[in-house]
Design a protein around this motif. Structure first.
Motif, PDB file in Angstrom:
ATOM      1  N   LYS A 151      10.332   2.711  -9.514  1.00 11.69           N
ATOM      2  CA  LYS A 151      10.670   3.566 -10.748  1.00 11.69           C
ATOM      3  C   LYS A 151       9.835   4.730 -10.725  1.00 11.69           C
ATOM      4  N   GLU A 152      10.133   5.770 -10.525  1.00 14.71           N
ATOM      5  CA  GLU A 152       9.609   7.331 -10.350  1.00 14.71           C
ATOM      6  C   GLU A 152       8.451   7.126  -9.249  1.00 14.71           C
ATOM      7  N   ARG A 153       7.111   7.188  -9.708  1.00 17.02           N
ATOM      8  CA  ARG A 153       6.115   7.191  -8.840  1.00 17.02           C
ATOM      9  C   ARG A 153       5.701   5.801  -8.615  1.00 17.02           C
ATOM     10  N   LEU A 154       6.346   4.702  -9.385  1.00 17.42           N
ATOM     11  CA  LEU A 154       5.703   3.200  -8.905  1.00 17.42           C
ATOM     12  C   LEU A 154       6.608   2.506  -8.024  1.00 17.42           C
ATOM     13  N   LYS A 155       5.988   1.652  -7.243  1.00 24.39           N
ATOM     14  CA  LYS A 155       6.851   0.720  -6.652  1.00 24.39           C
ATOM     15  C   LYS A 155       5.894  -0.532  -6.690  1.00 24.39           C
ATOM     16  N   ALA A 156       6.747  -1.511  -7.077  1.00 25.79           N
ATOM     17  CA  ALA A 156       5.971  -2.988  -7.061  1.00 25.79           C
ATOM     18  C   ALA A 156       6.581  -3.757  -5.875  1.00 25.79           C
ATOM     19  N   THR A 157       5.881  -4.454  -5.086  1.00 25.55           N
ATOM     20  CA  THR A 157       5.864  -5.428  -3.983  1.00 25.55           C
ATOM     21  C   THR A 157       5.343  -6.966  -4.403  1.00 25.55           C
ATOM     22  N   LEU A 158       5.960  -7.896  -3.671  1.00 30.16           N
ATOM     23  CA  LEU A 158       5.729  -9.240  -3.817  1.00 30.16           C
ATOM     24  C   LEU A 158       5.660  -9.822  -2.588  1.00 30.16           C
ATOM     25  N   THR A 159       4.561 -10.613  -2.170  1.00 29.44           N
ATOM     26  CA  THR A 159       4.345 -11.549  -1.399  1.00 29.44           C
ATOM     27  C   THR A 159       4.053 -12.951  -2.087  1.00 29.44           C
ATOM     28  N   LYS A 160       4.016 -14.092  -1.200  1.00 27.28           N
ATOM     29  CA  LYS A 160       3.823 -15.279  -1.654  1.00 27.28           C
ATOM     30  C   LYS A 160       2.508 -15.486  -2.595  1.00 27.28           C
ATOM     31  N   LYS A 161       1.496 -14.716  -2.435  1.00 28.08           N
ATOM     32  CA  LYS A 161       0.268 -14.852  -2.971  1.00 28.08           C
ATOM     33  C   LYS A 161      -0.100 -13.508  -4.092  1.00 28.08           C
ATOM     34  N   GLU A 162       0.439 -12.630  -3.708  1.00 29.22           N
ATOM     35  CA  GLU A 162       0.086 -11.441  -4.196  1.00 29.22           C
ATOM     36  C   GLU A 162       1.372 -10.385  -4.495  1.00 29.22           C
ATOM     37  N   SER A 163       1.039  -9.551  -5.693  1.00 27.93           N
ATOM     38  CA  SER A 163       1.860  -8.450  -5.829  1.00 27.93           C
ATOM     39  C   SER A 163       1.093  -7.272  -5.931  1.00 27.93           C
ATOM     40  N   PHE A 164       1.689  -6.089  -5.228  1.00 19.25           N
ATOM     41  CA  PHE A 164       1.121  -4.743  -5.576  1.00 19.25           C
ATOM     42  C   PHE A 164       1.745  -3.823  -6.429  1.00 19.25           C
ATOM     43  N   LEU A 165       1.209  -2.995  -6.866  1.00 21.98           N
ATOM     44  CA  LEU A 165       1.777  -2.070  -7.659  1.00 21.98           C
ATOM     45  C   LEU A 165       1.353  -0.584  -7.173  1.00 21.98           C
ATOM     46  N   HIS A 166       1.982   0.169  -6.221  1.00 18.64           N
ATOM     47  CA  HIS A 166       1.827   1.264  -5.451  1.00 18.64           C
ATOM     48  C   HIS A 166       1.853   2.329  -6.547  1.00 18.64           C
ATOM     49  N   ILE A 167       1.072   3.267  -6.486  1.00 22.66           N
ATOM     50  CA  ILE A 167       1.383   4.496  -7.448  1.00 22.66           C
ATOM     51  C   ILE A 167       1.233   5.842  -6.450  1.00 22.66           C
ATOM     52  N   THR A 168       2.207   6.367  -6.202  1.00 17.01           N
ATOM     53  CA  THR A 168       2.400   7.569  -5.675  1.00 17.01           C
ATOM     54  C   THR A 168       2.101   9.055  -6.330  1.00 17.01           C
ATOM     55  N   ALA A 169       1.085   9.632  -5.668  1.00 12.40           N
ATOM     56  CA  ALA A 169       0.977  11.119  -6.174  1.00 12.40           C
ATOM     57  C   ALA A 169       1.034  11.097  -7.843  1.00 12.40           C
ATOM     58  N   PRO A 170       0.089   9.934  -8.568  1.00 15.20           N
ATOM     59  CA  PRO A 170       0.004   9.916  -9.663  1.00 15.20           C
ATOM     60  C   PRO A 170      -0.221  11.282 -10.616  1.00 15.20           C
ATOM     61  N   LYS A 171       0.188  11.174 -11.783  1.00 18.69           N
ATOM     62  CA  LYS A 171       0.105  12.190 -12.824  1.00 18.69           C
ATOM     63  C   LYS A 171      -0.823  11.651 -14.068  1.00 18.69           C
ATOM     64  N   PRO A 172      -1.347  12.787 -14.713  1.00 13.05           N
ATOM     65  CA  PRO A 172      -2.219  12.333 -15.999  1.00 13.05           C
ATOM     66  C   PRO A 172      -1.598  11.324 -16.625  1.00 13.05           C
ATOM     67  N   GLU A 173      -0.276  11.571 -16.956  1.00  8.84           N
ATOM     68  CA  GLU A 173       0.388  10.570 -17.892  1.00  8.84           C
ATOM     69  C   GLU A 173       0.759   9.389 -17.328  1.00  8.84           C
ATOM     70  N   ASP A 174       0.349   9.063 -16.243  1.00  4.01           N
ATOM     71  CA  ASP A 174       0.367   7.688 -15.742  1.00  4.01           C
ATOM     72  C   ASP A 174      -0.855   6.756 -15.983  1.00  4.01           C
ATOM     73  N   SER A 175      -1.709   7.328 -16.669  1.00  5.26           N
ATOM     74  CA  SER A 175      -2.960   6.794 -17.338  1.00  5.26           C
ATOM     75  C   SER A 175      -2.388   5.761 -18.182  1.00  5.26           C
ATOM     76  N   ALA A 176      -2.965   4.425 -18.009  1.00  4.55           N
ATOM     77  CA  ALA A 176      -2.630   3.545 -18.698  1.00  4.55           C
ATOM     78  C   ALA A 176      -3.243   2.084 -18.235  1.00  4.55           C
ATOM     79  N   THR A 177      -2.970   1.147 -19.125  1.00  6.86           N
ATOM     80  CA  THR A 177      -3.338  -0.562 -18.436  1.00  6.86           C
ATOM     81  C   THR A 177      -2.166  -0.946 -17.904  1.00  6.86           C
ATOM     82  N   TYR A 178      -2.219  -1.594 -16.581  1.00  9.96           N
ATOM     83  CA  TYR A 178      -1.181  -2.159 -16.193  1.00  9.96           C
ATOM     84  C   TYR A 178      -1.586  -3.567 -16.149  1.00  9.96           C
ATOM     85  N   LEU A 179      -0.405  -4.427 -16.758  1.00  8.69           N
ATOM     86  CA  LEU A 179      -0.437  -5.731 -16.634  1.00  8.69           C
ATOM     87  C   LEU A 179       0.433  -6.492 -15.850  1.00  8.69           C
ATOM     88  N   CYS A 180       0.052  -7.490 -15.101  1.00  8.62           N
ATOM     89  CA  CYS A 180       0.617  -8.210 -14.348  1.00  8.62           C
ATOM     90  C   CYS A 180       0.870  -9.648 -15.173  1.00  8.62           C
TER      91      CYS A 180
END
Lengths: 114, 108
Positions: free
Chosen positions: B59-88
């Motif tokens: 979704k836009e600059r965010l990409k989420a991936t999943l393995t059997k033990k972990e998930s990653f939230l990749h943020i590509t070329a972030p902008k100031p408006e991406d500042s926030a707390t991200y909850l899993c």
């Protein structure tokens, strides 16, 4: 517009007072939840409901009670507020059949007991 | 005991500096892994659900991936408006189990 509403947004109240935090949703969701959130900590489930006249306690011990008389309304009541109840309270709802849709959260009520 | 752990607790990035947030989970019978964004003074806002290892969502600059033990939230070329707390959060039975979140600050 379908949404979930919490009132009040902020509440400062004295010890021993009875308070009710309101939560209403217009999406027709069956499942509703109350979470407690402290700064830097996880959201902790305190109550949930799968439908009218269904209420259960969550994992976090809580002195609050809830009721679900109407699908859209899920109020939380503290009979006697204490300073340890100071926290942010978040209400959420979800469609019974659609886990993938996640939860829709309200904006929260920040409660301070003095 | 079911648990969701996020790292780092806080992350400061310059605008355009890509990075990843980590979510490791031990949730019995996991049915879905959720990512939310939370702005100060507001409730969490739903971003993604991942159901099975190998799944990815963007979704836009965010990409989420999943393995059997972990998930990653990749943020590509972030902008100031991406500042926030991200909850899993992990979903299995009664309700979602949340991590403590990663607070992201992006400066221009």
């Amino acid at each position: 517009e379908a949404d979930i509403y919490q009132t009040p947004r902020y509440l400062v109240i004295g010890t021993g007072k009875k308070i009710t935090l309101e939560c209403s949703q217009t999406m027709g969701h069956d499942k509703m939840y109350w979470y407690q959130q402290d700064p830097g900590m996880e959201l902790h489930l305190i109550h949930y409901s799968y439908g009218v006249n269904s209420t259960e306690k969550g994992d976090l011990s809580s002195e609050s009670t809830v009721s679900r008389i109407r699908t859209e309304h899920f109020p939380l009541t503290l009979e006697s507020a204490r300073p340890s109840h100071t926290s942010q309270y978040l209400c959420a709802s979800s469609d019974f059949t659609a886990l993938g849709g996640g939860y829709t959260f309200g904006s929260g009520t920040r409660l301070t007991v003095v | 005991e079911d648990q969701v752990t996020q790292s780092p607790e806080a992350l400061r990035l310059q605008e355009g500096e890509s990075s990843s947030l980590n979510c490791s989970y031990t949730v019995s019978g996991l049915r879905g892994l959720f990512w939310y964004r939370q702005d100060p003074g507001k409730g969490p806002e739903f971003l993604f659900t991942l159901y099975s290892a190998g799944e990815e969502k963007e979704k836009e600059r965010l990409k989420a991936t999943l393995t059997k033990k972990e998930s990653f939230l990749h943020i590509t070329a972030p902008k100031p408006e991406d500042s926030a707390t991200y909850l899993c959060a992990g979903g299995a039975g009664t309700a979602l189990i949340f991590g403590k979140g990663t607070t992201l600050s992006v400066s221009s």
